[in-house]
Design a protein around this motif. Structure first.
Motif, PDB file in Angstrom:
ATOM      1  N   ALA A   1      -3.101   3.778  -7.609  1.00 56.84           N
ATOM      2  CA  ALA A   1      -1.842   3.033  -7.613  1.00 56.84           C
ATOM      3  C   ALA A   1      -2.058   1.651  -7.014  1.00 56.84           C
ATOM      4  O   ALA A   1      -2.965   1.442  -6.204  1.00 56.84           O
ATOM      5  N   SER A   2      -1.224   0.707  -7.400  1.00 55.02           N
ATOM      6  CA  SER A   2      -1.227  -0.595  -6.745  1.00 55.02           C
ATOM      7  C   SER A   2      -0.508  -0.477  -5.409  1.00 55.02           C
ATOM      8  O   SER A   2       0.357   0.390  -5.226  1.00 55.02           O
ATOM      9  N   VAL A   3      -0.852  -1.357  -4.479  1.00 52.56           N
ATOM     10  CA  VAL A   3      -0.383  -1.218  -3.097  1.00 52.56           C
ATOM     11  C   VAL A   3       0.119  -2.558  -2.576  1.00 52.56           C
ATOM     12  O   VAL A   3      -0.552  -3.587  -2.736  1.00 52.56           O
ATOM     13  N   ILE A   4       1.303  -2.545  -1.960  1.00 57.85           N
ATOM     14  CA  ILE A   4       1.743  -3.653  -1.111  1.00 57.85           C
ATOM     15  C   ILE A   4       1.656  -3.154   0.324  1.00 57.85           C
ATOM     16  O   ILE A   4       2.468  -2.341   0.762  1.00 57.85           O
ATOM     17  N   PHE A   5       0.645  -3.601   1.050  1.00 58.36           N
ATOM     18  CA  PHE A   5       0.490  -3.267   2.462  1.00 58.36           C
ATOM     19  C   PHE A   5       1.276  -4.322   3.231  1.00 58.36           C
ATOM     20  O   PHE A   5       0.820  -5.431   3.435  1.00 58.36           O
ATOM     21  N   LYS A   6       2.487  -3.967   3.655  1.00 58.70           N
ATOM     22  CA  LYS A   6       3.450  -4.938   4.157  1.00 58.70           C
ATOM     23  C   LYS A   6       3.130  -5.386   5.587  1.00 58.70           C
ATOM     24  O   LYS A   6       2.413  -4.731   6.324  1.00 58.70           O
ATOM     25  N   GLY A   7       3.705  -6.531   5.951  1.00 60.57           N
ATOM     26  CA  GLY A   7       3.554  -7.077   7.290  1.00 60.57           C
ATOM     27  C   GLY A   7       3.677  -8.578   7.266  1.00 60.57           C
ATOM     28  O   GLY A   7       4.051  -9.183   6.254  1.00 60.57           O
ATOM     29  N   ALA A   8       3.355  -9.205   8.400  1.00 60.41           N
ATOM     30  CA  ALA A   8       3.379 -10.668   8.461  1.00 60.41           C
ATOM     31  C   ALA A   8       2.346 -11.265   7.524  1.00 60.41           C
ATOM     32  O   ALA A   8       2.444 -12.419   7.119  1.00 60.41           O
ATOM     33  N   ASP A   9       1.345 -10.466   7.161  1.00 56.97           N
ATOM     34  CA  ASP A   9       0.299 -10.864   6.228  1.00 56.97           C
ATOM     35  C   ASP A   9       0.214  -9.808   5.129  1.00 56.97           C
ATOM     36  O   ASP A   9      -0.765  -9.082   5.027  1.00 56.97           O
ATOM     37  N   SER A  10       1.243  -9.688   4.324  1.00 54.49           N
ATOM     38  CA  SER A  10       1.272  -8.650   3.288  1.00 54.49           C
ATOM     39  C   SER A  10       0.098  -8.815   2.324  1.00 54.49           C
ATOM     40  O   SER A  10      -0.234  -9.929   1.915  1.00 54.49           O
ATOM     41  N   VAL A  11      -0.517  -7.677   1.977  1.00 54.29           N
ATOM     42  CA  VAL A  11      -1.651  -7.664   1.060  1.00 54.29           C
ATOM     43  C   VAL A  11      -1.264  -6.858  -0.184  1.00 54.29           C
ATOM     44  O   VAL A  11      -0.747  -5.747  -0.074  1.00 54.29           O
ATOM     45  N   LEU A  12      -1.512  -7.429  -1.355  1.00 49.52           N
ATOM     46  CA  LEU A  12      -1.242  -6.778  -2.628  1.00 49.52           C
ATOM     47  C   LEU A  12      -2.582  -6.424  -3.246  1.00 49.52           C
ATOM     48  O   LEU A  12      -3.414  -7.310  -3.476  1.00 49.52           O
ATOM     49  N   ALA A  13      -2.812  -5.154  -3.509  1.00 50.37           N
ATOM     50  CA  ALA A  13      -4.104  -4.705  -4.031  1.00 50.37           C
ATOM     51  C   ALA A  13      -3.880  -3.758  -5.198  1.00 50.37           C
ATOM     52  O   ALA A  13      -2.951  -2.953  -5.187  1.00 50.37           O
ATOM     53  N   SER A  14      -4.752  -3.843  -6.202  1.00 50.29           N
ATOM     54  CA  SER A  14      -4.675  -2.993  -7.386  1.00 50.29           C
ATOM     55  C   SER A  14      -6.008  -2.310  -7.638  1.00 50.29           C
ATOM     56  O   SER A  14      -7.057  -2.807  -7.214  1.00 50.29           O
ATOM     57  N   PRO A  15      -5.983  -1.171  -8.338  1.00 53.64           N
ATOM     58  CA  PRO A  15      -7.223  -0.416  -8.554  1.00 53.64           C
ATOM     59  C   PRO A  15      -8.327  -1.197  -9.261  1.00 53.64           C
ATOM     60  O   PRO A  15      -9.504  -0.875  -9.102  1.00 53.64           O
TER      61      PRO A  15
END
Length: 455
Positions: A365-379
């Motif tokens: 799955a694609s991921v939004i790792f949230k926070g002050a520095d959000s990271v968007l990652a895909s397979p």
């Protein structure tokens, strides 16, 4: 970045020429920032120090009172050549006196261990004695890839990155030390799998043939706390979707006329082939009934967005994401990410971007790792970093708003990574437009104006 520089060298560009590009570009920015401000430039023995000598010579030619504080002799040919070309004053770093403007070229992106005393004590004395502090490429004492300070690094006023952003520029806790960020283009070409900094999306107006289903039908699953899913629905309406339908449970009293709520059998409602995306998680709860709802959603063939409680419940059934043909997006904050990392048996190594990518690849799955520095990652390896998010977003319900925007953008075109990037930008922009100290409802109300800025 190392590979990109090597490609330039292989094409015939010399290290000296690349150092000249970097140093002259940084010097032009420093000249515009400080004009003839008396300047002290700390130069280390490597190529970062060589950049410093190029900067010093350029400022010297502009008539800036500039002094180089050298930490030993240069150890590379290019750095030695840059020092030889410098015509101004040079002193030993331990003998240097503070100046109004401090430029740090002591250590660059290759640093992997803390700077020891007495050098670091002198660094701090010169840093604290300056009115303006500028780092070249990275502040000394920062791990570029780990995005971690290795020393007690103070906050710079400006950081001038060379060639490309490094993880430490965008990921916390290092990113908060950078001050204003600028990037000097030195002609490097990054690979397609390099992480990217979030950019403003370009969105389009629906064409004349559009209808509510072609713009996307988002189904949102209601749970124990129906207020949360209403926030998501409001945000999705502002984010450009054609139709939002809340399913499950009983509609609350006073439901707005433009919110459709379909009570009854959730499994039947989820079978509608017109559904473009399903959101589950906001206000879902974590009891047996919530788990059953999640199982129904995971059985659907539609694109999915899993948020909040759904992420906690995913652990026992995480294998259900494997082999899906339609995209799925997970939106964890740090606590929820830890739950998922345990379920997928991740080892927790690497910086935040590397951890998000590991979860994306392991889960499919694609991921939004949230926070002050959000990271968007895909397979597929795509990584986008949304740095320096609005601090006012630290309010209850803001995650529900983001989840609704993600679902709306995913429903519109079906591209998971693009949907995450569009949603993250709209979420941040809505916070800016809402002004200070807003509620989640106020944030949702500003999604549509944020969308308008991208048309």
């Amino acid at each position: 970045m190392v590979a990109a520089e090597q490609a330039l060298f292989d094409s015939g560009i010399t290290v000296d020429a690349l150092m000249a590009r970097a140093g002259e570009g940084a010097a032009q920015l420093i000249w515009r920032i400080g004009h003839r401000t008396p300047t002290l430039i700390l130069c280390g023995p490597g190529n970062n120090g060589g950049d410093g000598y190029v900067i010093a010579q350029s400022l010297y030619r502009h008539g800036v009172p500039v002094t180089v504080a050298a930490n030993g002799e240069p150890k590379t040919d290019a750095a030695r050549n840059a020092r030889a070309a410098y015509e101004g004053e040079t002193v030993d770093v331990l003998d240097a006196k503070p100046a109004e403007q401090f430029v740090d070229c002591l250590f660059g992106s290759g640093l992997t261990r803390a700077v020891g005393d007495p050098l670091w004590q002198q660094f701090e004395r010169l840093f604290n004695g300056a009115r303006r502090r500028i780092a070249i490429d990275l502040p000394s004492g920062v791990d570029a890839d780990g995005a971690q300070p290795l020393n007690a690094v103070g906050r710079f006023d400006h950081c001038i990155a060379l060639g490309a952003w490094k993880y430490a520029h965008l990921l916390e806790p290092a990113a908060s030390l950078m001050g204003q960020l600028s990037l000097v283009d030195i002609g490097v070409a990054l690979s397609g799998h390099a992480a990217r900094r979030l950019a403003k999306p370009v969105l389009s107006v629906p064409d004349a043939s559009a209808h509510k289903y072609s713009r996307g039908l988002v189904a949102m699953v209601a749970g124990a706390m129906p207020g949360a899913i209403q926030l998501s629905a409001r945000a999705a309406q502002g984010a450009g979707t054609g139709y939002v339908r809340i399913i499950g449970g009983e509609p609350p009293a006073g439901l707005p006329a433009d919110l459709v709520w379909e009570a009854g059998d959730t499994s039947v409602a989820l079978a509608d082939p017109r559904i473009s995306a399903i959101l589950i998680g906001p206000g879902l709860g974590r009891d047996g009934a919530a788990q059953a709802l999640l199982q129904n959603v995971l059985a659907s063939k539609a694109p999915l967005v899993l948020d909040a409680d759904a992420l906690h419940l995913l652990g026992p059934c995480h294998s259900a994401l494997a082999g899906r043909t339609a995209p799925a997006i997970l939106t964890p904050h740090a606590g929820e990410f830890a739950v998922l990392a345990s379920a997928y048996e991740l080892d927790g190594s690497g910086n935040k971007a590397e951890q998000a990518l590991a979860l994306a690849r392991k889960s499919g799955a694609s991921v939004i790792f949230k926070g002050a520095d959000s990271v968007l990652a895909s397979p597929d390896g795509s990584v986008t970093i949304a740095d320096r998010n609005n601090g006012w977003l630290s309010v209850a319900g803001s995650g529900d708003v983001l989840a609704g925007i993600v679902a709306a953008r995913l429903a519109g075109h079906g591209d998971a990574h693009r949907a995450m990037a569009e949603a993250q930008w709209l979420h941040d922009s809505a916070a800016r437009l809402a002004g200070p100290s807003f509620s989640a409802g106020g944030l949702a109300a500003h999604v549509a104006p944020a969308l308008a800025e991208c048309l």
